[in-house]
Design a protein around this motif. Structure first.
Motif, short mmCIF file in Angstrom:
data_model
loop_
_atom_site.label_atom_id
_atom_site.label_comp_id
_atom_site.label_asym_id
_atom_site.label_seq_id
_atom_site.Cartn_x
_atom_site.Cartn_y
_atom_site.Cartn_z
N UNK A 102 0.83 -1.21 0.00
CA UNK A 102 0.00 0.00 0.00
C UNK A 102 0.87 1.26 0.00
N UNK A 103 1.99 1.22 0.68
CA UNK A 103 2.91 2.36 0.64
C UNK A 103 3.50 2.52 -0.76
N UNK A 104 3.86 1.42 -1.40
CA UNK A 104 4.36 1.49 -2.78
C UNK A 104 3.31 2.07 -3.71
N UNK A 105 2.08 1.59 -3.58
CA UNK A 105 1.00 2.07 -4.44
C UNK A 105 0.70 3.54 -4.18
N UNK A 106 0.70 3.95 -2.92
CA UNK A 106 0.46 5.35 -2.58
C UNK A 106 1.54 6.25 -3.17
N UNK A 107 2.77 5.78 -3.14
CA UNK A 107 3.87 6.55 -3.72
C UNK A 107 3.68 6.72 -5.23
N UNK A 108 3.15 5.69 -5.89
CA UNK A 108 2.94 5.75 -7.33
C UNK A 108 1.75 6.65 -7.70
N UNK A 109 0.67 6.59 -6.91
CA UNK A 109 -0.55 7.33 -7.23
C UNK A 109 -0.52 8.76 -6.69
N UNK A 110 0.11 8.95 -5.54
CA UNK A 110 0.20 10.26 -4.89
C UNK A 110 1.68 10.61 -4.71
N UNK A 111 2.38 10.91 -5.82
CA UNK A 111 3.84 11.05 -5.76
C UNK A 111 4.35 12.18 -4.88
N UNK A 112 3.50 13.16 -4.59
CA UNK A 112 3.93 14.27 -3.73
C UNK A 112 3.55 14.04 -2.27
#
Length: 317
Positions: free
Chosen positions: A148-158
């Motif tokens: 989920x942290x990886x996905x959040x980084x990809x979808x919400x890069x800032x």
């Protein structure tokens, strides 16, 4: 019969976060109604239970077959293990098999971030100033929390990412692992719930992780760590004060312990909460003065969508 097998590396390579989310989104817009999804099936196994998740659409059908062995972690083995079998819907012929655990590790965070993305974009009808860098707080240190942290980084890069866990050594290990991948995550605390824009619960906790009264109006909470009516990652306080989005209404009534018994099944049927298809089609309206809770239990149509993506785009053995 010599079926191709896509191992964990092949599954992961064929379904990057943005591609997986886009595939789920297109499926919801075009072919999937979550209310048509088959129920999860359970059967006894020698040291635990079998879990079967069948799904079908016009092109493909499939089933994820898992084993759940509670004693495995003490033996250094995964508690849940499994395989996915993909079929051609027209001929019913099997097409491929693939790693079931990796499929789950991708489809769950992809579904969560799909929901979060659309909830954040929904118009509340009021001015809700949001920082350009969303504050994302993830509870858990296992595979699902990490992904989920990886996905959040990809979808919400800032976004600013923080993780909360019970064991400091596991938190430190997760932070170090993601740092090697170029993803910055810091150690957080449950007290930060009050100022988080997004809270993701990806744990196996049977009891609520924080006081739901602390969550700010306008914030999004995703409770996605487990399924079962005895599971509780969030409390009734949060449920009762939030707008609620579910993966599917029928699946939530069967398995969303975060929602029941905060309200009865009859009350939820009367409320008719938005499901993922409603959300993606823009048919969900947020309240100006409430948090929004996304309750996910994991559904078979999601596995099928990602398995199809892997089969069509992956490098076949």
């Amino acid at each position: 019969m010599n079926l191709p097998y896509f191992d964990s590396t092949a599954v992961r390579a064929a379904a990057p976060w943005t591609g997986a989310i886009a595939a789920l989104e297109q499926a919801l817009l075009n072919v999937v109604d979550p209310e048509d999804d088959a129920a999860r099936l359970f059967s006894p196994a020698p040291n635990g239970e079998f879990l079967f998740m069948p799904a079908s659409n016009r092109e493909y059908s499939g089933i994820k077959a898992l084993t759940v062995a509670p004693a495995n972690p003490a033996r250094g083995l995964e508690k849940i293990q499994g395989v996915y079998i993909l079929f051609d819907s027209d001929t019913s012929a099997p097409l491929a098999t693939m790693d079931g655990n990796e499929l789950t590790a991708i489809r769950t965070p992809a579904t969560t971030l799909l929901a979060i993305k659309h909830i954040l974009a929904a118009d509340t009808g009021a001015v809700h100033p949001r920082p350009e860098k969303a504050q994302v707080l993830v509870f858990g240190t296992g595979v699902q929390a990490t992904n989920h942290l990886r996905a959040a980084d990809a979808v919400l890069p800032e976004a600013s990412l923080a993780v909360v866990g019970r064991r400091p050594e596991r938190v430190a290990a997760l932070i170090a692992q993601l740092a090697e991948e170029g993803i910055h995550v810091r150690q957080g605390s449950s007290a930060e719930v009050a100022r988080a824009d997004v809270v993701i619960c990806a744990t196996s906790s049977p009891t609520p992780l924080f006081d739901g009264g602390l969550v700010a109006p306008g914030a999004v909470v995703a409770a996605v760590g487990q399924h079962g009516l005895d599971a509780r990652e969030v409390d009734a306080t949060l449920v009762l004060r939030s707008d609620v989005v579910v993966e599917g209404r029928a699946s939530a009534l069967r398995e969303a312990g975060d929602l029941i018994p905060a309200r009865s099944a009859e009350e939820w049927e009367a409320i008719h909460p938005a499901n993922l298809r409603d959300l993606v089609k823009g048919e969900f309206e947020r309240s100006a003065d409430k948090p929004c809770l996304f309750a996910g239990v994991g559904m078979a149509w999601e596995d099928l969508v990602i398995a199809s993506l892997v089969y069509e785009g992956g490098t076949r053995p």
